[in-house]
Design an enzyme around this catalytic site. Structure first.
Site, mmCIF file in Angstrom:
data_model
loop_
_atom_site.group_PDB
_atom_site.id
_atom_site.type_symbol
_atom_site.label_atom_id
_atom_site.label_comp_id
_atom_site.label_asym_id
_atom_site.label_seq_id
_atom_site.Cartn_x
_atom_site.Cartn_y
_atom_site.Cartn_z
ATOM 1 N N HIS A 91 -5.079 -6.186 -2.674
ATOM 2 C CA HIS A 91 -5.462 -6.508 -1.292
ATOM 3 C C HIS A 91 -6.039 -5.245 -0.665
ATOM 4 C CE1 HIS A 91 -1.531 -4.725 -0.819
ATOM 5 N NE2 HIS A 91 -1.587 -4.749 0.489
ATOM 6 N N HIS A 98 -5.211 -3.343 2.102
ATOM 7 C CA HIS A 98 -4.479 -2.325 2.842
ATOM 8 C C HIS A 98 -4.834 -0.957 2.249
ATOM 9 C CE1 HIS A 98 -0.961 -4.640 4.902
ATOM 10 N NE2 HIS A 98 -1.869 -4.266 5.775
ATOM 11 N N ASP A 130 -3.389 1.816 1.734
ATOM 12 C CA ASP A 130 -2.576 2.557 0.748
ATOM 13 C C ASP A 130 -2.927 2.153 -0.687
ATOM 14 O OD1 ASP A 130 -1.311 0.201 1.816
ATOM 15 O OD2 ASP A 130 0.544 0.673 0.755
ATOM 16 N N HIS A 131 -3.533 0.965 -0.858
ATOM 17 C CA HIS A 131 -3.892 0.474 -2.197
ATOM 18 C C HIS A 131 -5.324 0.829 -2.590
ATOM 19 C CE1 HIS A 131 -0.263 -2.121 -2.524
ATOM 20 N NE2 HIS A 131 -0.272 -1.822 -1.245
ATOM 21 N N ASP A 146 1.635 -6.756 -2.826
ATOM 22 C CA ASP A 146 2.462 -6.704 -1.607
ATOM 23 C C ASP A 146 2.730 -8.132 -1.160
ATOM 24 O OD1 ASP A 146 2.052 -4.009 -1.795
ATOM 25 O OD2 ASP A 146 1.473 -3.746 0.313
ATOM 26 N N HIS A 183 6.274 0.406 -5.343
ATOM 27 C CA HIS A 183 5.834 0.225 -3.950
ATOM 28 C C HIS A 183 7.045 0.161 -3.006
ATOM 29 C CE1 HIS A 183 4.015 -1.555 -0.339
ATOM 30 N NE2 HIS A 183 2.869 -1.107 -0.787
HETATM 31 ZN ZN LIG Z 1 1.135 -1.615 0.338
HETATM 32 ZN ZN LIG Z 2 -0.051 -4.255 1.970
#
Ligand SMILES: [Zn+2]
Ligand SMILES: [Zn+2]
Length: 321
Positions: free
Chosen positions: A89, A91, A93-94, A207, A270
């Site tokens: 996805h 976000h 952080d990914h 996530d 995670h």
């Molecule tokens: Zn995340």
């Molecule tokens: Zn996320």
């Protein structure tokens, strides 16, 4: 008599064949390395989310969070040798490590340099992300082609988007299946992945909140890598904490996923460990204690560069520099 002789010859060969087959099954079919087990907070021991799956001679990367090329370097995997990147996805952080994996795999490495387009597979949004990265880095790319004579095809991108659950990658016996997960109503698309090869499989939750789809795709898998989010009880009244927790899975819920999916090994990665200045995050041991309220099977608390060799059994290795 002839029959006996024949049996005498055939039987040893048959046994040898069976032994070779058994031996092949005993070998590792899939190797998984947790490159980064963290979340948005910059931590030296937990880099951004990223998982390397080495299977069937291919190196597949799932998400590229902060520091992914550094972790690859630590295990002597040239960043240019990643065959495909899968995104769960969008976000940040990914994804913050994506330009680094993409460009560094082209700039650095001599013979290990990527000379073919960077392959990216993700739910809708991947094309926009990569097109905008190409715009953002256009000047650097132009300069390096002119100045360093780097091959233009190595910085090109080959992006595939998908909208539905199903097979998104197939190569030399390796199959990757994407499945929708529930990361909250506003965070769409969000998917997890199931990687299959030679009768073995690995499932990465992405996530997600507690979600039946993870159980569906994770049932009977060898390795189920699941996210986790937790805060101490005194923080549960905080609205920000409540909002974050509503997007993720707490240890008791993850334990319910593991109990139903029954993986050969369940692994946390995670870690969203919520804390304030006055309230520290809960410990790894607390996470296990909470999980044990709903799950009593094999469990590992993931660490950066922890790896798993999956064959007849699963061997867990902790990173030693
Ligand atoms: Zn995340
Ligand atoms: Zn996320």
């Amino acid at each position: 008599m002839r029959k006996m002789l024949l049996r005498g010859i055939v039987l040893p060969f048959l046994l040898l064949g069976l032994m070779i087959a058994a031996d092949a099954r005993a070998e590792s079919n899939i190797k998984v390395t947790l490159l980064g087990t963290g979340a948005p907070i910059p931590l030296p021991n937990r880099f951004g989310p990223s998982t390397l799956v080495e299977v069937g001679g291919q190196k597949l990367l799932f998400d590229a969070g902060r520091g992914a090329p550094i972790r690859l370097r630590q295990i002597n995997v040239p960043v240019g040798k990643v065959n495909a990147l899968f995104i769960t996805h969008y976000h940040s952080d990914h994804t913050t490590g994506i330009p680094d994996v993409w460009i560094t795999g082209w700039v650095v490495g001599g013979p290990a340099r990527r000379t073919t387009p960077f392959r990216v597979i993700g739910p809708v949004g991947a094309k926009e992300l990569m097109a905008n990265l190409e715009k953002a880095d256009a000047l650097d790319i132009k300069i390096r082609i002119e100045d360093e004579k780097l091959p233009p095809e190595g910085i090109a991108t080959a992006v595939e988007e998908f909208e539905n659950d199903g097979v998104v990658y197939q190569q030399d016996g390796v199959r990757v299946i994407a499945f929708t997960v529930d990361h909250g109503p506003a965070i769409k698309p969000a998917v997890g992945y199931r990687i299959e090869y030679n009768g073995r499989s690995v499932v990465i939750s992405g996530d997600t909140r507690y979600d039946q789809n993870v159980i569906k795709y994770g049932t009977g898998t060898d390795l189920l890598i699941h996210e986790v989010c937790v805060a101490r009880p005194e923080l549960l009244g905080n609205v920000v904490v409540q909002r974050i927790m509503a997007h993720h899975t707490d240890p008791q819920e993850a334990g319910r996923v593991f109990s139903q999916a029954k993986p050969k090994l369940a692994v946390y990665s995670h870690f969203v460990l919520l804390a304030t200045d006055s309230t520290p995050p809960i410990t790894d041991n607390d996470i296990v204690v909470e999980t044990r309220k709903t799950y009593d099977g094999p469990l590992e608390v993931g660490e950066d560069l922890m790896s798993f060799e999956i064959g007849n059994t699963i061997t867990v290795h902790r990173y030693k520099p």
